[in-house]
Design a protein around this motif. Structure first.
Motif, PDB file in Angstrom:
ATOM      1  N   LYS A  56      29.283  11.153  -0.849  1.00  0.00           N
ATOM      2  CA  LYS A  56      28.780  10.144  -1.783  1.00  0.00           C
ATOM      3  C   LYS A  56      28.891  10.668  -3.212  1.00  0.00           C
ATOM      4  N   ALA A 110      34.456   9.181  -9.394  1.00  0.00           N
ATOM      5  CA  ALA A 110      33.884   7.842  -9.227  1.00  0.00           C
ATOM      6  C   ALA A 110      34.961   6.868  -8.774  1.00  0.00           C
ATOM      7  N   GLN A 113      35.673   7.252  -5.078  1.00  0.00           N
ATOM      8  CA  GLN A 113      34.673   6.594  -4.239  1.00  0.00           C
ATOM      9  C   GLN A 113      34.877   5.076  -4.250  1.00  0.00           C
ATOM     10  N   LEU A 114      35.117   4.564  -5.425  1.00  0.00           N
ATOM     11  CA  LEU A 114      35.354   3.126  -5.558  1.00  0.00           C
ATOM     12  C   LEU A 114      36.498   2.681  -4.646  1.00  0.00           C
ATOM     13  N   ARG A 117      35.726   2.632  -0.933  1.00  0.00           N
ATOM     14  CA  ARG A 117      34.900   1.508  -0.485  1.00  0.00           C
ATOM     15  C   ARG A 117      35.605   0.167  -0.656  1.00  0.00           C
ATOM     16  N   GLY A 129      32.766  -0.774 -10.838  1.00  0.00           N
ATOM     17  CA  GLY A 129      32.681   0.479 -10.089  1.00  0.00           C
ATOM     18  C   GLY A 129      32.542   1.708 -10.966  1.00  0.00           C
TER      19      GLY A 129
ATOM     20  N   MET D 102      26.991   2.896  -9.558  1.00  0.00           N
ATOM     21  CA  MET D 102      27.360   3.318  -8.198  1.00  0.00           C
ATOM     22  C   MET D 102      26.699   4.643  -7.792  1.00  0.00           C
ATOM     23  N   GLN D 103      26.743   5.623  -8.684  1.00  0.00           N
ATOM     24  CA  GLN D 103      26.181   6.919  -8.334  1.00  0.00           C
ATOM     25  C   GLN D 103      24.671   6.842  -8.185  1.00  0.00           C
ATOM     26  N   ARG D 105      23.027   4.211  -7.308  1.00  0.00           N
ATOM     27  CA  ARG D 105      22.736   3.492  -6.067  1.00  0.00           C
ATOM     28  C   ARG D 105      22.972   4.374  -4.834  1.00  0.00           C
ATOM     29  N   ASN D 106      23.846   5.373  -4.983  1.00  0.00           N
ATOM     30  CA  ASN D 106      24.075   6.300  -3.869  1.00  0.00           C
ATOM     31  C   ASN D 106      22.878   7.209  -3.627  1.00  0.00           C
TER      32      ASN D 106
END
Lengths: 156, 777, 145, 285
Positions: A56, A110, A113-114, A117, A129, D102-103, D105-106
């Protein structure tokens, strides 16, 4: 008042005695010398310190090293595979997705990860994102291009 | 468009080439200041005043000093012989307050450094800083420049009765006559709010003192390593050749690192006192409180014109919020605004009065555009206000007043000579790209449906490539070195030390073309006073426009030497250097660059009058500034319920002269527009009336995020500059300068149906909503 | 930052006024106050512990009462300094008879500086209002006793 | 940037965690997204942190008898992406998707967010509209209370020393309910200047149920009961919605800061209430 921690970083495991207050970003940078992740603020907004913990993307300035005990961390230094750039890295290079480069390691993680997903994001989804990563140089446009280009390449 | 990846030798200038600097940046292997680790390195934490103005009644450092791991605590009493922090600008009658590196008995702005705690690690330094007890007696403060001018305002510097640091008057032509002859005069107060540059890397310093050599090395996140070295040596009383300054990888500057800061001297002082390396890294909070801000204008404009739209003259009263001190260029910035007041227009009557005002705030100084965005915003707003007054189209009024191509070089009322221009060209191109008549039709339809749609047009002119030396505080030339190794590999050194702009690539393109080698054969070095003889910097969009020609001339000088060695090796007088080889024009025989370079170092034989080795250095003094220009068109839609502004199209047509690398030029435009849009819509440094910075973190100061940026359609026209052999003009600031008036003109156009004539930035939703309710914004 | 508000106290005006001048009662009502020590006529020193969810800090504070005009109005100034910054509040309180009790209205100014000012922007107004509400709620409770 | 030192514990079970909390001095570390920045600025200086991230019982989303239980340590990303929530309680998933980035929310958790009781947090708008309940545990105590009883003021909850949030309980949304969360964003921090969550059910062409939660406007989030009453029984026309939304800020002492005045906030609450309700009405079957 120290704690023993064992963290796997970029595939290698490290054991250290750390103060509980030691931030993960300082553990990576100052204790282990992994200075690729950067610090740009203290309010969890800029995203320059983004790393992956157990898959994550997180902001490593808002996490204590003790919280990462037993976990797997991926930093920008571990992203290229034996000298072969990750497609997101390659795309940032090709599309001029960076200027001063300070936000770039966090931005790349980042983006990775975007894309994990959402492998085929729209421009709006890309912008959403990477909202947690600030860039003051590029105006984001070439970053958007880079993420699109990486998506195309990874989708092949 | 994807970049061209060049593998063989061909013309590189003009191509979209991906950057040479990127591999280290995308793999996390670059070295910024905070990445430097040294044996025995200590860490500093600075104690700062929470008060904008206060007497320091006492400082108790005992508890801090007693903390295990703390090795030293210094206060203003220890450092008062270091400094002062230098002001590099001079103006007649300028009041220059003495700027200590640590406050001595009084603080002048919130965040003023008061003491420094040095410890074995950064966590202990922080703990120690908390134990320093400072006894403050708060004093009245003033944060608003107009209030600071009022009678009875608290004196920022008690040695002077008022807060006026300087008055500066400039006049060209006959303004009184222009206004007397005017058929129409429009007036407007226009502000350009304080902005916080927000380079993503905050400042940082590592200082390392070798007690044996009595030599200090300072690593600083700076845009100006050489100027810093010269000035720091003075501040520390150190012989300049005992000081080396290194700007490692620098994470953005935008002018905020074009300075000499108290902390740079302070770390030098600490390293010399403790005999150990010491590191200080600025927090974002400190960055907002203590690193220079930009803009900070309150301007009163009057424009005189004829009814046919011919502009006759301009009057300006400019109030510049200086902050509490002069940093390196603080008082010079508003004078740059005045230089650019005429914009792209032919009128020759200008009168400007600047008043520079002290406030209890952090100093303002150069921030991307430095004085020119304020001026362009002012003139381009005034032209739109005049057009509205005369019910003329904003395009028509601009075209009518443009300086025409045949009028160049053009002498302006403010004493400049515009080098070259074709101002219709980018505007026409932008209009065509935008389908301007179509936009106006759509706007008319939108209005019928009660929708608020605006079309904003702005043209701009820039003064770049600072500049001839007499016109700049520090010297306006630039230095380049070119060295060819015995193996034929090329190293370019430039004094214009970049921090993200990509000169390692563009300069390699120039060198590779001139020397007929590949991109991989050239390395560009910079940012180290031990590696490059001297240099000025990239600021004022001068990296490529002054540093580039310096490199070009160094290359020409070296090519002469290459030809002489080639002639010697080929035993012929008739030799051409082409595609990386010296060729005998008669025999067709040739030798490679590596063979020539090797022979020059081996020096078995030398051409008459030549030294061994293969290097050249060139200091290039430009004969004039360059003057880029362009046109931006912005389409906005205003949500009548909320006041939110949506930018639906952004078209930028910039003319920066010849383009070395279009990929990088687009990047500069996008980034520049982002900072302009930030000013137009979101950003504002807010101080309360007591001098507390209320936007003290990224929580409250909104720089654009990815979701807040429109797609920028970036296009170009190319009008070469005659000032330099490359024909380049500079592009770093163009986006920022062209953007704000285009966006504000667009929103004012949208709201013009309500009688709105002007809106000050930032155009927040609440401000627009208030206007929509019939209120004053 | 400007502040202002109105509170109803279930006691007569004279009583309300004297309560508001009583250091023992003020000490109970000022949130986090550890007790008032008189330093001059109507000036007191105090230690204050601010605790607001996760945020906490110790302040060395002062309370000053001026412009007394019993039982109608007076000015109350409260200030504190600590490691996380400083705060100052200054307000004019007016008392009028209302519905058998007393209505206290105040207008004033709150200033904060240091770290709390840097991060607290979004929350300053809400927090100041809450502290003042706590003060009056406590005062109402004292009045009921 | 550097916190004061503290003691750190990382219990592996709920029982162990509750025992550690029993003394009343320990502070819970959940996702840390609010707490750690405060600690770095030394605005928060807890002496002992109990990290709940290794307590498996606190993590996850389950459905049970018409309710969905969201464990306190469930991250915003889990809530946003949970197939169960997206299908059975989409409003909560929608609100989660608006939090931070995003981070954040992670890492950030629903329990941590609620315990922090930030007056501009996104969750409470949705949770008020959902009439959520909060289950609190302490050694020897297990109570479930309404969210409206849990939050008492700015940054203030009724949780007692040693007490922790076990889970948040929301109802399974009935089929045909239309929901929406609409937010005016403070551009710097991403927090809500105002955020409005709406749930609408229709029956026989009329609104049979309306629930409206509000965040960001006042000292604490709340349920706009006045708006709900005005909507219920109407056909939900644009005019009905506008009238109802216009009372959303009634009786609320709206916040003022450098980003929005009280007057603007109150007006935007009405605008966004109108938009959220309109969207919910249009989605209601």
């Amino acid at each position: 008042m120290t704690k023993s921690i064992c963290v796997t970083i970029n595939g290698s495991s490290y054991a250290n005695e750390v103060e509980p207050r030691l931030l993960l970003i300082h553990y990576l940078r100052d204790v282990l010398g992994l200075t690729g992740s950067h610090i740009g603020c203290e309010t969890t907004l800029c995203g320059a310190c983004t790393v992956e913990v157990d898959g994550k993307a997180v902001k490593s300035c808002t996490m204590f090293a003790v919280q990462a005990d037993g976990k797997h961390v991926l930093t920008i230094e571990g992203l290229a595979n034996h000298g072969t750039l990750h497609p997101v890295q390659e795309a940032f290079w090709n599309e001029h997705g960076l200027q001063c480069g300070f936000c770039t390691p966090g931005m790349i993680l980042a983006s990775k990860q975007l894309l994990e997903r959402n492998p085929n994001p729209s421009e709006g989804e890309i912008r959403h994102g990477i909202e947690g990563n600030l860039c003051r140089c590029t105006g984001y446009q070439h970053i958007v291009n880079a993420v699109k280009s990486a998506a195309a390449k990874m989708g092949v | 468009m994807a970049p061209t990846i060049i593998t063989k030798t061909e013309k590189l200038v003009g191509q979209r080439i991906r950057r040479k600097e990127d591999p280290r940046l995308i793999t996390g292997t670059a070295t910024y200041v905070d990445d430097i680790q040294m044996q025995g390195m200590h860490h500093a934490c600075i104690v700062r005043s929470p008060y904008a103005a206060a007497k320091i009644a006492g400082i108790d450092t005992k508890a801090a000093s007693a903390l295990p791991g703390v090795v030293a605590v210094f206060t203003g009493a220890d450092t008062k012989d270091v400094g002062p922090v230098p002001c590099g600008a001079s103006l007649p009658g300028l009041r220059v307050p003495y700027h200590h590196i640590l406050a001595v008995d009084r603080t002048y702005f919130a965040g003023h450094p008061v003491a420094v705690v040095v410890a074995t690690d950064r966590y202990i330094a922080r703990d120690g800083a908390e134990l320093v007890e400072v006894d403050y007696d708060p004093l009245p403060a003033v944060a608003d420049p107009e209030k600071a001018l009022e009678a009875g305002a608290p004196a920022v510097h008690p040695e002077w009765a008022d807060n006026i640091a300087f008055n500066f008057h400039q006049e060209g032509g006959d303004t009184a006559k222009a206004f007397a002859e005017a058929e129409v005069v429009v007036k407007q107060r226009i502000t350009s709010q304080r902005l916080i540059p927000t380079a993503m890397e905050t400042r940082g310093v590592v200082a390392d003192y070798n007690t044996g050599d009595e030599a200090l090395t300072v690593y600083s996140s700076t845009q100006i390593p050489h100027l810093l070295r010269t000035l720091l040596a003075q501040m520390l009383g150190l012989p300049e050749h005992h000081l080396r300054v290194v700007a490692p990888e620098v994470g953005g500057g935008f002018g905020s690192k074009l300075n000499v800061y108290a902390e740079e001297a302070l770390m030098g002082f600490v390293a010399m006192r403790i005999g150990k390396p010491v590191k200080w890294i600025e927090s974002r909070r400190e960055n907002y409180l203590c690193t220079i801000h930009g803009r900070g204008h309150v301007d009163y404009y009057e424009m005189a014109a004829r009814k046919d739209g011919t502009i006759l003259g301009l009057r300006l009263k400019l109030i510049q919020d200086l902050g509490a001190y002069h940093q390196l260029l603080t008082p010079a910035i508003p004078t740059l605004s005045v230089l650019m007041m005429p914009g792209l227009y032919r009128f020759k009557n200008i009168q400007a009065d600047i008043v520079g005002v002290f406030t209890n705030c952090v100093p303002t100084d150069a921030y991307r555009g430095a004085g020119r965005p304020e001026a362009t915003h002012g003139i381009e707003r005034m032209v739109d206000i005049l057009a509205a007054e005369l019910k003329m189209d904003p395009v028509e009024i601009r075209m009518k007043n443009f300086i025409q191509p045949e009028e160049f070089p053009f002498a302006t009322a403010t004493g400049l000579i515009y080098d070259s221009g074709n101002y219709d060209a980018p505007l026409k191109k932008a209009l065509e790209l935008a389908d301007y008549p179509g936009l106006r039709r759509r706007q008319a339809e939108a209005r019928k449906q009660g929708k608020l749609m605006g079309v904003g047009v702005s043209t701009y002119g820039e003064i770049c490539a600072f500049g001839p030396s007499p016109a700049t505080p520090a010297g306006g030339w630039e230095c380049a070195t070119v060295k060819i190794d015995p193996s034929g590999k090329v190293t370019v050194g430039t004094g214009a030390s970049p921090h993200g702009q990509g000169e390692e690539t563009t300069f390699a393109q120039i060198a590779a073309d001139e020397l007929g080698v590949g991109m991989d054969d050239v390395v560009v070095v910079h940012g180290d006073t031990a590696v490059v003889p001297y240099g000025i910097g990239t600021f004022g969009s001068r990296g490529t426009a002054v540093g580039g020609p310096a490199l070009y001339y160094a290359l020409q000088k070296l090519k002469e030497k290459i030809k002489k060695f080639g002639a010697m090796l080929l035993e012929s007088e008739d030799v051409t250097f082409v595609e990386g080889r010296c060729v005998c024009n008669r025999s067709g025989k040739s030798v490679s660059l590596a063979e020539v370079a090797g022979a020059s170092y081996r020096a078995m034989k030398l051409p008459p009058g030549e030294d061994p080795g293969m290097q050249a250095t060139y200091f290039w003094e430009p004969p004039n500034f360059t003057f880029p220009f362009g046109a931006h068109i912005v389409v906005t839609e205003v949500d009548a319920d909320t006041g939110k502004i949506a930018v639906s199209r952004y078209i930028a047509v910039d003319d920066c002269g010849k383009i070395i690398n279009p990929l990088l030029v687009d990047g500069q435009v996008h980034g520049g527009v982002a900072q302009g849009l930030g000013q137009a819509l979101f950003e504002q440094a807010v101080y309360d009336e007591n001098g507390q910075l209320l936007t003290g973190e990224l929580m409250d100061y909104a720089i654009p995020k990815a979701t807040m940026m429109p797609w920028v359609e970036s296009h170009h026209t190319e009008t070469p500059s005659p000032v330099n052999p490359l024909g380049v003009k500079g592009v770093g600031e163009a986006g920022t300068i062209g953007c704000t008036p285009a966006v504000v003109n667009s929103v004012v156009d949208a709201l013009s149906v309500l009688g709105v004539r002007h809106i000050d930035m930032p155009m927040t939703p609440e401000k627009i909503w208030t206007l929509l309710q019939g209120g004053q914004a | 930052m400007k502040i202002g508000g109105v509170y109803q106290l279930p006691v007569a005006r004279d009583r309300a006024y004297s309560m508001l001048q009583d250091p023992a009662i003020l000490a109970r009502c000022i949130p986090g106050c550890g007790g008032l020590n008189r330093t001059a006529g109507n000036e007191y020193n105090m230690q204050m512990k601010l605790a607001l969810a996760s945020i906490s800090g110790l302040f060395e504070g002062k309370v000053r009462i001026t412009e007394q005009n019993p039982p109608e109005s007076f000015r109350l100034a409260v200030e504190g300094k600590g490691k996380i910054g400083f705060m100052k509040g200054d307000g004019l309180l007016r008392l009028v008879d209302k519905d058998g009790g007393t209505e206290v209205s105040y207008v004033g100014d709150v200033q904060v500086g240091g770290t709390i000012a840097a991060v607290g922007q979004r929350l300053l107004d809400t927090t100041a209002k809450m502290m003042i509400k706590r003060f009056f709620d406590q005062l109402a409770e004292c009045a009921g006793q | 940037m550097i916190a004061q030192n503290f003691e750190y514990s990382s219990p592996a079970s709920l029982e162990e965690a509750l025992q550690m909390m029993a003394g009343g001095d320990a502070k819970i570390l959940a996702g840390g997204m609010s707490l750690i920045p405060l600690m770095k600025l030394r605005l928060a200086t807890p002496g002992h942190l109990v990290d709940l991230s290794r307590v498996p019982a606190l993590d996850g989303v389950t459905e049970e008898k018409g309710n969905i239980r969201v464990g306190a340590m469930t991250t915003h990303f889990q809530v946003e992406s949970s197939a169960l929530l997206r299908a059975r309680c989409p409003l909560l998933a929608a609100a989660a998707s608006h939090i931070g980035d995003m981070q954040v929310r992670n890492m950030g958790t629903i329990g941590g967010s609620l315990a922090h009781a930030d007056p501009a947090a996104d969750y409470p708008a949705a949770l008020f509209a959902l009439e959520a309940r909060v289950r609190l545990l302490r050694v020897g105590s297990d109570r479930t209370i309404a969210l409206s009883d849990f939050l008492v003021d700015t940054f203030t909850t009724v949780a007692e020393a040693g007490e922790m949030i076990r889970e948040v309980i929301v109802p399974v949304e009935e089929a045909g309910t239309g929901v929406s969360y609409q937010k005016l964003v403070q551009p710097a921090s991403g927090f809500a200047i105002v955020g409005i969550a709406a749930r609408i059910r229709k029956s026989g062409g009329k609104i049979s149920m309306a629930r409206v939660g509000v965040t960001g406007l006042g000292p604490m989030p709340y349920r706009a009961v006045g708006v709900e009453k005005m909507l219920e029984g109407t056909a939900g026309t644009a005019d009905d919605i506008r009238k109802a939304a216009s009372v959303v800020a009634d009786g609320v002492d709206a916040n003022t800061d450098i980003h929005a005045s009280a007057a603007y906030r109150a007006r935007m609450a009405a605008v966004y209430a109108g938009r959220a309700i309109q969207a919910a009405v249009s989605r209601a079957a």
